[in-house]
Design a protein around this motif. Structure first.
Motif, short mmCIF file in Angstrom:
data_model
loop_
_atom_site.label_atom_id
_atom_site.label_comp_id
_atom_site.label_asym_id
_atom_site.label_seq_id
_atom_site.Cartn_x
_atom_site.Cartn_y
_atom_site.Cartn_z
N THR A 171 -7.18 2.92 0.39
CA THR A 171 -6.96 1.62 -0.23
C THR A 171 -7.99 0.62 0.27
O THR A 171 -8.71 0.87 1.24
CB THR A 171 -5.54 1.10 0.05
N ASP A 227 0.83 -1.20 0.00
CA ASP A 227 0.00 0.00 0.00
C ASP A 227 0.86 1.25 0.00
O ASP A 227 1.92 1.30 0.64
CB ASP A 227 -0.91 0.01 1.22
N ASP A 287 -2.27 0.10 -4.18
CA ASP A 287 -1.98 -1.15 -3.48
C ASP A 287 -1.53 -2.19 -4.49
O ASP A 287 -2.14 -2.35 -5.55
CB ASP A 287 -3.24 -1.64 -2.74
#
Length: 473
Positions: free
Chosen positions: A412, A277, A295
């Motif tokens: 994310t 990430d 990510d």
């Protein structure tokens, strides 16, 4: 170990009831351990499972030995065979059912040798062939073990030292067995060695189980050390690549349309899974600003090194003035040609403070959330599939005109974990439900704290990033 010095005093066996109780307890415990062993699922990559299974095997062998010893204790000493009469050979037992303990006596005065039936089975030798004299016993041993046995026997017969050691034999059928020998001299009335008596125990399976435990334990330890090293490297690489700033950023530095930006990284529940990430915010040479989160699949050094490559390329292309849509296309091509293929998702935004226009693109990623005057919504995503999924993919762009006080939330996938009960839409709804509190927050950093308070306690399986940008006046 009983001595033949006291052969004129018959040994008194223990009470049968107490030994029977011990045998029953051993049998039940053996069944319980065997059940645990059967339930232990082991695959080639599971070092801990192999270690647990090896320990269970070792415990089973110990309990089998204990039960056999207790059985012999219950039966007492076997009767001494008449001279010249050899006991009938017992049928060959299955390997797992073979007797593990046998006894022998070598008379030094008459050269008579007496072996128990069990010892013939251990050596794989028929009673008709006769027991081996003491000076021929070494012929069955590994060559490197023969001097050891010679030294033990000499010390036993000359110095009266008891024998307690192991050696390996090669049976007539070619099978190799490991025997543990305990022996002592039998003295005559003058204190001289008249014979030697010994108990030999087949410990082959026991030593094999112990070796399996050691090897699986060592393998597990090596895997843990490797995992710790990789985790440390992944953390160091992540800390070196992700933006070093803490708190809030403000850019461009002019007041008109500036952005107040803050971000936060949330580790996985175990803190052991360092993923790919990322988040970043940059002020670009033309006065615009770049915002991104993304990510990569995987964990550990592979994921963080891939993340470093992607984020470095993204920064360079953004500084070169490449728009978000084409930029995503180049990232897709970069990921396709990398040495370690992976899939990735990302969102990249370019904000023009003079026009207060957000231009953005996405690659299989959750859309930015826009909060305005106490309510929120997800922006309509342009076309874009996962990075690395297919060659020559095209990525569309979308524009959104922002107002003073608007709040953007980029995150994310791991921020709102998905399960059977909760989908990505449920997580988005939870974020949108924070609209009144986010609108009332004084800074982007306060907004990040609110999001972390809402999602930070979740037992997430993956790490996550969140980035918040507020439009200034």
């Amino acid at each position: 170990m009983p001595s033949h010095l006291f052969a004129d005093r018959p040994a008194q066996p223990p009470e049968p009831g107490s030994v029977d109780a011990l045998i029953s307890q051993t049998r039940r415990l053996r069944g319980d351990v065997d059940a645990v062993r059967r339930d232990t699922v082991v695959d080639d990559d599971d070092a801990q499972g192999r270690w647990q299974r090896a320990l269970c095997d070792l415990a089973v062998h110990h309990l089998d030995d204990l039960r056999e010893h207790l059985g012999q204790l219950k039966e007492g000493l076997p009767p001494v065979p008449e001279a010249g009469v050899f006991p009938q050979a017992a049928p060959e037992a299955a390997p797992e059912a073979q007797t593990r303990v046998g006894s022998a006596e070598w008379n030094l005065l008459t050269d008579e040798v007496s072996w128990s039936d069990e010892l013939f089975q251990i050596f794989g030798r028929s009673p008709e062939a006769g027991a081996l004299p003491l000076d021929e016993l070494g012929s069955t041993l590994f060559s490197e073990d023969q001097p050891l046995l010679t030294a033990w026997v000499t010390a036993c017969l000359v110095d009266g030292k008891p024998i307690d050691g192991e050696f390996r034999i090669v049976r007539a059928d070619g099978r190799v067995r490991t025997l543990h020998m305990r022996g002592e001299p039998v003295l005559d009335s003058d204190g001289c060695a008249a014979s030697m008596w010994a108990v030999l125990r087949d410990v082959s399976e026991l030593r094999r189980s112990q070796r399996a435990v050691r090897e699986s334990r060592d393998s597990l330890q090596r895997q843990r050390e490797i995992a710790q090293t990789e985790h440390r490297l992944a953390v160091e690489l992540q800390e070196a690549v992700l933006p070093p700033w803490r708190g809030s950023l403000r850019f461009p530095h002019s007041d008109a349309g500036s952005l107040d930006v803050a971000a936060h990284y949330l580790p996985s529940a175990t803190s052991a899974l360092i993923g790919g990430d990322w988040y970043d915010a940059l002020e670009l040479p033309d006065g615009s600003s770049m915002l991104t989160v993304g990510d990569l699949t995987g964990h550990g050094v592979t994921a963080t090194s891939g993340m470093a490559m992607m984020l470095g390329a993204l920064r360079g292309m953004a500084m070169a003035g490449i728009a978000p849509g084409p930029l995503m296309g180049w990232l897709n091509q970069l990921l396709e040609t990398s040495v370690q293929p992976a899939l990735g998702s990302a969102v990249c935004c370019s904000y023009d403070p003079a026009r207060r226009v957000l231009t953005w693109a996405q690659a299989g990623h959750p859309a930015p959330l826009l909060f305005r005057r106490g309510s929120g919504r997800a922006l309509a995503p342009p076309e874009g599939i996962l990075l690395g999924a297919t060659s020559g993919a095209s990525y569309g762009q979308a524009e959104e005109r922002l107002e003073v006080g608007d709040l953007l939330v980029l995150h994310t996938d791991g921020l709102t974990p998905r399960s059977i009960e909760f989908s990505r839409a449920d997580g988005t709804e939870r974020l949108l439900a924070l609209a009144p509190r986010l609108s009332a927050a004084r800074s982007a950093q306060d907004c990040v704290r609110l999001v972390v308070e809402e999602f930070g306690e979740v037992e997430r399986e993956d790490d996550a990033c969140v980035l918040v940008a507020r439009v200034g006046g």
